[in-house]
Design a protein around this motif. Structure first.
Motif, PDB file in Angstrom:
ATOM      1  N   GLY A 163       8.036   5.605  -5.015  1.00 32.81           N
ATOM      2  CA  GLY A 163       7.366   4.307  -4.943  1.00 32.81           C
ATOM      3  C   GLY A 163       8.100   3.260  -5.754  1.00 32.81           C
ATOM      4  O   GLY A 163       8.301   2.131  -5.305  1.00 32.81           O
ATOM      5  N   GLU A 187       2.262   1.685  -3.462  1.00 34.88           N
ATOM      6  CA  GLU A 187       1.211   2.073  -4.406  1.00 34.88           C
ATOM      7  C   GLU A 187       0.746   3.510  -4.206  1.00 34.88           C
ATOM      8  O   GLU A 187       0.357   4.175  -5.160  1.00 34.88           O
ATOM      9  CB  GLU A 187       0.021   1.116  -4.285  1.00 34.88           C
ATOM     10  N   GLN A 188       0.772   4.000  -2.971  1.00 37.74           N
ATOM     11  CA  GLN A 188       0.278   5.362  -2.715  1.00 37.74           C
ATOM     12  C   GLN A 188       1.239   6.418  -3.244  1.00 37.74           C
ATOM     13  O   GLN A 188       0.850   7.559  -3.469  1.00 37.74           O
ATOM     14  CB  GLN A 188      -0.016   5.577  -1.232  1.00 37.74           C
ATOM     15  N   MET A 189       2.502   6.046  -3.446  1.00 35.53           N
ATOM     16  CA  MET A 189       3.478   6.991  -3.990  1.00 35.53           C
ATOM     17  C   MET A 189       3.505   6.819  -5.502  1.00 35.53           C
ATOM     18  O   MET A 189       4.000   5.820  -6.002  1.00 35.53           O
ATOM     19  CB  MET A 189       4.862   6.731  -3.408  1.00 35.53           C
ATOM     20  N   THR A 190       2.979   7.786  -6.193  1.00 37.66           N
ATOM     21  CA  THR A 190       2.853   7.663  -7.643  1.00 37.66           C
ATOM     22  C   THR A 190       4.053   8.245  -8.380  1.00 37.66           C
ATOM     23  O   THR A 190       4.046   8.324  -9.602  1.00 37.66           O
ATOM     24  CB  THR A 190       1.559   8.355  -8.119  1.00 37.66           C
ATOM     25  N   LEU A 244       0.479   3.689   7.647  1.00 44.07           N
ATOM     26  CA  LEU A 244       1.091   2.523   7.007  1.00 44.07           C
ATOM     27  C   LEU A 244       2.415   2.152   7.665  1.00 44.07           C
ATOM     28  O   LEU A 244       3.003   1.127   7.357  1.00 44.07           O
ATOM     29  CB  LEU A 244       1.287   2.775   5.506  1.00 44.07           C
ATOM     30  N   ALA A 253       0.826  -1.208   0.000  1.00 43.68           N
ATOM     31  CA  ALA A 253       0.000   0.000   0.000  1.00 43.68           C
ATOM     32  C   ALA A 253       0.862   1.262   0.000  1.00 43.68           C
ATOM     33  O   ALA A 253       0.563   2.238  -0.696  1.00 43.68           O
ATOM     34  CB  ALA A 253      -0.950  -0.002   1.198  1.00 43.68           C
ATOM     35  N   ARG A 254       1.930   1.248   0.788  1.00 43.46           N
ATOM     36  CA  ARG A 254       2.832   2.414   0.829  1.00 43.46           C
ATOM     37  C   ARG A 254       3.437   2.651  -0.547  1.00 43.46           C
ATOM     38  O   ARG A 254       3.486   3.779  -1.037  1.00 43.46           O
ATOM     39  CB  ARG A 254       3.949   2.217   1.858  1.00 43.46           C
ATOM     40  N   ASN A 258       1.080   8.459  10.317  1.00 42.24           N
ATOM     41  CA  ASN A 258       1.762   7.526   9.414  1.00 42.24           C
ATOM     42  C   ASN A 258       1.093   6.153   9.555  1.00 42.24           C
ATOM     43  O   ASN A 258       1.683   5.222  10.105  1.00 42.24           O
ATOM     44  CB  ASN A 258       3.250   7.457   9.751  1.00 42.24           C
TER      45      ASN A 258
END
Length: 137
Positions: free
Chosen positions: A26, A19-22, A56, A16-17, A54
């Motif tokens: 990431g 994926e959240q950084m586009t 995640l 998830a971490r 934070n």
């Protein structure tokens, strides 16, 4: 992540971490994660220091203790080796936290090449140190 077990699964939290950084961070964290996992199949992924700011947490890789953590900042991805000062760094990857007596870190910036073989060597040295410490106890 509706299921409690799924939410508590450290590998899913790390997914998830990433994926959240586009942006590049990431991609870089994902690449570093792959290299760490390739270095030693017995390394376990955990997540430490989860809090409201934070949720995640911090991706952490362990074997008989913490090997390293992976943190993301605006301008870098940082791998901090818990006992980096006590392991050999033949390729001079450590470029951060060099003054302390315990930890050492590697700051990766956008576009920086990753020497996968050198990083695997460092991870394996950290695993060996943890395993030898555990045997002494």
């Amino acid at each position: 992540m509706n299921d409690m077990n799924e939410e508590a699964n450290p590998s899913r939290l790390i997914d998830a971490r990433i994926e959240q950084m586009t942006d590049w961070r990431g991609t870089m964290l994902g690449r570093l994660r792959d290299i760490i996992r390739q270095a030693d199949p017995d390394i376990i992924e955990t997540v430490k220091w989860r809090k409201p700011s934070n949720p995640l947490g911090v991706p952490t890789w362990e074997r008989d203790g913490i090997i390293c953590t992976g943190e993301t900042y605006k301008d870098k991805v940082k791998l901090t080796f818990a006992h980096g000062a006590a392991i050999d760094d033949p390729s001079s990857l450590f470029n951060s936290s060099l003054d302390g007596n315990v930890r050492r870190a590697i700051d990766f910036s956008e576009g920086q090449a990753v020497d996968a073989d050198a990083l695997k060597t460092l991870v394996r040295a950290a695993v060996s140190l943890n395993v030898s410490k555990k045997k002494k106890r």
